[in-house]
Scaffold this motif. Structure first.
Motif, PDB file in Angstrom:
ATOM      1  N   SER B 193       0.542  -1.453  -0.247  1.00 50.87           N
ATOM      2  CA  SER B 193      -0.074  -0.308   0.050  1.00 50.87           C
ATOM      3  C   SER B 193       0.903   1.605   0.012  1.00 50.87           C
ATOM      4  CB  SER B 193      -0.560   0.257   1.281  1.00 50.87           C
ATOM      5  OG  SER B 193      -2.014   1.257   1.191  1.00 50.87           O
ATOM      6  N   ARG B 194       0.007   2.575  -0.806  1.00 52.79           N
ATOM      7  CA  ARG B 194       0.591   3.990  -1.121  1.00 52.79           C
ATOM      8  C   ARG B 194       0.052   5.043   0.498  1.00 52.79           C
ATOM      9  NH1 ARG B 194       4.681   5.392  -3.697  1.00 52.79           N
ATOM     10  NH2 ARG B 194       6.147   3.610  -4.585  1.00 52.79           N
ATOM     11  N   GLU B 195      -1.065   4.004   1.082  1.00 50.29           N
ATOM     12  CA  GLU B 195      -2.167   4.952   2.110  1.00 50.29           C
ATOM     13  C   GLU B 195      -1.794   4.065   3.674  1.00 50.29           C
ATOM     14  OE1 GLU B 195      -5.928   4.891  -0.784  1.00 50.29           O
ATOM     15  OE2 GLU B 195      -4.035   6.800  -1.592  1.00 50.29           O
ATOM     16  N   PRO B 196      -2.372   4.948   4.367  1.00 53.11           N
ATOM     17  CA  PRO B 196      -2.501   4.207   5.852  1.00 53.11           C
ATOM     18  C   PRO B 196      -3.619   2.899   5.464  1.00 53.11           C
ATOM     19  CG  PRO B 196      -2.574   6.223   5.918  1.00 53.11           C
ATOM     20  CD  PRO B 196      -2.185   6.368   4.841  1.00 53.11           C
ATOM     21  N   VAL B 197      -3.436   1.884   5.647  1.00 55.34           N
ATOM     22  CA  VAL B 197      -4.439   0.855   5.902  1.00 55.34           C
ATOM     23  C   VAL B 197      -5.363   0.699   7.126  1.00 55.34           C
ATOM     24  CG1 VAL B 197      -5.331  -2.089   4.840  1.00 55.34           C
ATOM     25  CG2 VAL B 197      -3.284  -0.036   3.760  1.00 55.34           C
ATOM     26  N   VAL B 198      -4.188   0.358   8.162  1.00 53.70           N
ATOM     27  CA  VAL B 198      -4.587   0.257   9.864  1.00 53.70           C
ATOM     28  C   VAL B 198      -5.090   2.070  10.492  1.00 53.70           C
ATOM     29  CG1 VAL B 198      -4.294  -0.556  11.443  1.00 53.70           C
ATOM     30  CG2 VAL B 198      -3.074  -1.305   9.719  1.00 53.70           C
ATOM     31  N   ARG B 199      -6.312   1.953  10.668  1.00 49.37           N
ATOM     32  CA  ARG B 199      -6.796   3.147  11.091  1.00 49.37           C
ATOM     33  C   ARG B 199      -6.250   2.795  13.199  1.00 49.37           C
ATOM     34  NH1 ARG B 199     -12.397   4.885   8.518  1.00 49.37           N
ATOM     35  NH2 ARG B 199     -12.100   6.826  11.206  1.00 49.37           N
ATOM     36  N   SER B 200      -5.713   3.779  13.719  1.00 46.29           N
ATOM     37  CA  SER B 200      -4.993   3.726  15.374  1.00 46.29           C
ATOM     38  C   SER B 200      -6.280   3.659  15.720  1.00 46.29           C
ATOM     39  CB  SER B 200      -4.926   5.360  14.674  1.00 46.29           C
ATOM     40  OG  SER B 200      -3.900   5.093  16.537  1.00 46.29           O
ATOM     41  N   GLU B 201      -7.957   4.160  15.156  1.00 43.59           N
ATOM     42  CA  GLU B 201      -8.550   4.075  16.729  1.00 43.59           C
ATOM     43  C   GLU B 201      -9.347   1.885  16.539  1.00 43.59           C
ATOM     44  OE1 GLU B 201      -9.093   5.966  14.260  1.00 43.59           O
ATOM     45  OE2 GLU B 201     -10.799   5.670  13.304  1.00 43.59           O
ATOM     46  N   TRP B 202      -8.662   1.161  15.469  1.00 37.61           N
ATOM     47  CA  TRP B 202      -9.220  -0.391  15.214  1.00 37.61           C
ATOM     48  C   TRP B 202      -8.016  -0.900  15.990  1.00 37.61           C
ATOM     49  CZ3 TRP B 202      -8.554   0.140   9.524  1.00 37.61           C
ATOM     50  CH2 TRP B 202     -10.554   0.367   8.650  1.00 37.61           C
ATOM     51  N   VAL B 203      -7.100  -0.607  17.045  1.00 38.64           N
ATOM     52  CA  VAL B 203      -5.472  -0.841  17.250  1.00 38.64           C
ATOM     53  C   VAL B 203      -5.565  -1.318  19.185  1.00 38.64           C
ATOM     54  CG1 VAL B 203      -3.084  -1.342  17.853  1.00 38.64           C
ATOM     55  CG2 VAL B 203      -3.939  -0.765  15.511  1.00 38.64           C
ATOM     56  N   LYS B 204      -5.389  -2.004  19.736  1.00 38.31           N
ATOM     57  CA  LYS B 204      -6.440  -1.904  20.836  1.00 38.31           C
ATOM     58  C   LYS B 204      -4.455  -1.361  21.485  1.00 38.31           C
ATOM     59  CE  LYS B 204      -6.238  -6.838  22.626  1.00 38.31           C
ATOM     60  NZ  LYS B 204      -6.975  -7.995  21.979  1.00 38.31           N
ATOM     61  N   GLU B 205      -4.975  -1.496  23.304  1.00 35.39           N
ATOM     62  CA  GLU B 205      -2.980  -0.634  23.323  1.00 35.39           C
ATOM     63  C   GLU B 205      -2.644  -2.224  24.410  1.00 35.39           C
ATOM     64  OE1 GLU B 205      -2.169   1.299  24.332  1.00 35.39           O
ATOM     65  OE2 GLU B 205      -4.018   2.889  23.347  1.00 35.39           O
ATOM     66  N   GLY B 206      -1.533  -2.650  24.253  1.00 36.97           N
ATOM     67  CA  GLY B 206      -0.672  -3.939  24.123  1.00 36.97           C
ATOM     68  C   GLY B 206      -0.336  -4.394  22.416  1.00 36.97           C
ATOM     69  N   THR B 207      -0.918  -3.825  21.629  1.00 39.32           N
ATOM     70  CA  THR B 207      -1.237  -4.619  20.380  1.00 39.32           C
ATOM     71  C   THR B 207       0.621  -4.746  19.999  1.00 39.32           C
ATOM     72  OG1 THR B 207      -3.073  -4.471  19.796  1.00 39.32           O
ATOM     73  CG2 THR B 207      -1.775  -4.807  18.054  1.00 39.32           C
ATOM     74  N   HIS B 208       1.045  -5.591  19.767  1.00 37.95           N
ATOM     75  CA  HIS B 208       2.814  -5.017  18.478  1.00 37.95           C
ATOM     76  C   HIS B 208       2.042  -5.650  17.145  1.00 37.95           C
ATOM     77  CE1 HIS B 208       6.033  -5.156  17.423  1.00 37.95           C
ATOM     78  NE2 HIS B 208       6.015  -6.684  16.626  1.00 37.95           N
ATOM     79  N   ILE B 209       3.026  -4.501  16.449  1.00 37.04           N
ATOM     80  CA  ILE B 209       2.637  -5.006  15.365  1.00 37.04           C
ATOM     81  C   ILE B 209       4.251  -4.732  14.677  1.00 37.04           C
ATOM     82  CG2 ILE B 209       2.083  -3.234  13.305  1.00 37.04           C
ATOM     83  CD1 ILE B 209       0.140  -1.204  15.357  1.00 37.04           C
ATOM     84  N   ASN B 210       3.939  -5.849  13.814  1.00 40.27           N
ATOM     85  CA  ASN B 210       4.736  -5.953  12.265  1.00 40.27           C
ATOM     86  C   ASN B 210       4.729  -5.710  10.923  1.00 40.27           C
ATOM     87  OD1 ASN B 210       6.807  -6.949  14.162  1.00 40.27           O
ATOM     88  ND2 ASN B 210       6.612  -9.575  13.300  1.00 40.27           N
ATOM     89  N   ALA B 211       5.456  -4.093  10.661  1.00 43.36           N
ATOM     90  CA  ALA B 211       5.596  -3.599   9.886  1.00 43.36           C
ATOM     91  C   ALA B 211       6.207  -3.354   8.098  1.00 43.36           C
ATOM     92  CB  ALA B 211       4.955  -1.576  10.314  1.00 43.36           C
ATOM     93  N   ILE B 212       5.678  -4.435   7.850  1.00 38.77           N
ATOM     94  CA  ILE B 212       6.338  -5.483   6.779  1.00 38.77           C
ATOM     95  C   ILE B 212       6.082  -4.620   5.205  1.00 38.77           C
ATOM     96  CG2 ILE B 212       7.498  -7.684   5.792  1.00 38.77           C
ATOM     97  CD1 ILE B 212       7.675  -7.204   8.982  1.00 38.77           C
TER      98      ILE B 212
END
Lengths: 311, 311
Positions: B193-212
């Motif tokens: 993607s060339r624009e954000p797919v994941v919105r901040s409000e969908w991600v709960k506290e304590g989540t770890h994200i691998n942005a690959i």
């Protein structure tokens, strides 16, 4: 994917000179992609990674080349190289070439192109400082462009210089003092020196010099006064400032990038030239990845190959 | 010189994770040589040249890898790779590896190492945004480090996501909405993607994200507010700023290099860590040449080979 082994066999030196000349012309017109080569330091030497894309030949690839001065003691060449060629439409690797001898030849060809455009004389006395593999590549390539009347060579190891001179049967070649070797029309330096070998007062007006040996930070072969006195052309500005003949004088504040007259590509396309036949001209060669692509294109038409499965 | 073909066969994922972890540890201790990868743009894609030297394994080499998004339409992978290995004592090329699948695996392993150190939970719901080859490599590698209870996946192409979920037989896997996929413990994004797919409000506290997915200038997958909210770790500072998940937000002035918390190598050696279990952590992966050397070392012990003459 094909692997090319004896890539240098049956290659025509004149054809190589023309291919290298065209690559420099593309470079002069800014038609290539070629980031500066990347150096990695190893315990006993280094290796350089040289990616490029040459649209006029529809050729992209990477040469990987090492410099290990201690290698001859274990029977290996100091410099060995491999070129990987990619299909520009899909990015798939399509060829791998043993590029050790091709590296010698494409560097010789750059010297020949520089001498063709910058030497005011067409019949020349050739001086060689350093009598290794690259000295041979230079005189063979230059002989395709200019008439060599005489070769005067010098090496720190005089026995080596003697042997080298004797190996040249097609020209009047002899081993002489370093000062005498510098008294010539076209002078080629191919040593791994880290301090000046050629003094300015030994070089007469109108001499063209191919400064080939300096290809890493800290290396130099020419008296910085020669650079001040002559017109300096480089193969590539970024690479020359980093690792060419001009790198040490620039670092020491004895020479500036602003004093570089231009690139060989600009000379080939007629944008830059020597002023009068009495000037000293200097070609500072570091070796370009586009030279490796240009010679690979010829080698891939001639070499013996092994098929390798990919992808 | 040896050419390795089916290099990925019979390789142990746990062994790969440990090798990649050690490479990151060396990187964290500044014990490697690895200039930023060099990009060349081709008409339909690009290729990247990645030289490195990993002293702890006595291994030096260069990976050459392309990205051509149109390749699948002609039956070729989008990404193909070749790794050349040099003998560090002499600089001689000693091995060439088909590194296409190794590239998938070493990227998966980096995600696994990041999740091992940065996920506060050891039993996890895994969210996958993007369901291509790299999504598979990620869940396989992560499963060696954490207990996966459930996999929720999403792709822009819902049919593809369905098929991917069905192919996973060892876990409870299903295709869900993008919002639901983000409601997880470890989230992995692998889209181009060339624009954000994941919105901040969908991600709960304590989540770890691998942005690959973001591995070139202009690419991004995450809402920049997520970067501001979370702790961002990169694989390599120079590469991430140039082409990682942070590259667009930095260019747009929405994020600064000063806000990057550290590198994964620094996490592995204990110099940096997440603060509380309630923070969001983000691993911004661009892919390191030392990962390619580390996995090549394993592949060279396992793969089938063809002997090639060199020098």
């Amino acid at each position: 994917m094909r692997y090319f082994t004896d890539t240098e066999k049956s290659m025509d030196l004149k054809e190589i000179n023309r291919a290298i000349e065209t690559a420099f012309s593309d470079h002069g017109r800014d038609l290539v992609q070629m980031p500066p080569k990347v150096y990695i330091t190893l315990p006993e030497g280094d290796f350089r990674t040289m990616p490029a894309y040459l649209p006029s030949l529809s050729l992209a690839g990477v040469k990987i080349v090492n410099v290990h001065p201690g290698n001859p003691s274990c029977g290996l060449p100091t410099v060995m190289a491999l070129t990987v060629i990619l299909d520009i439409a899909t990015g798939m690797p399509v060829a791998i070439l043993n590029a050790t001898k091709l590296t010698d030849m494409r560097t010789g060809a750059a010297g020949a192109v520089a001498a063709k455009y910058l030497s005011p004389k067409k019949e020349i006395v050739l001086g060689l400082i350093g009598t290794g593999r690259q000295a041979e590549a230079q005189y063979l390539a230059i002989s395709q462009e200019l008439d060599i009347c005489e070769i005067k060579c010098w090496s720190r190891n005089s026995l080596h210089a003697e042997k080298f001179a004797q190996s040249i049967t097609e020209y009047n070649a002899r081993s002489v003092s370093v000062e005498k070797a510098c008294d010539c029309d076209v002078l080629v330096t191919t040593t791994p020196s880290r301090e000046p070998v050629v003094r300015s007062e030994w070089v007469k007006e109108g001499t063209h010099i191919n400064a080939i040996g300096a290809d890493a930070p800290g290396k130099q072969e020419l008296d910085p006064r020669l650079l001040k006195r002559g017109l300096v052309f480089v193969d590539d500005m970024a690479q020359a400032v980093h690792s060419g003949e001009v790198n040490v004088p620039i670092t020491e504040g004895l020479f500036t990038t602003g004093e570089i007259k231009g690139t060989l590509g600009e000379v080939v396309i007629g944008m830059k030239q020597r002023g009068s036949p009495d000037q000293v001209t200097i070609f500072d060669s570091t070796g370009l990845a586009i030279q490796d692509l240009a010679i690979a294109a010829i080698a891939m038409r001639k070499g013996r190959t092994t098929d390798l499965p990919f992808p």
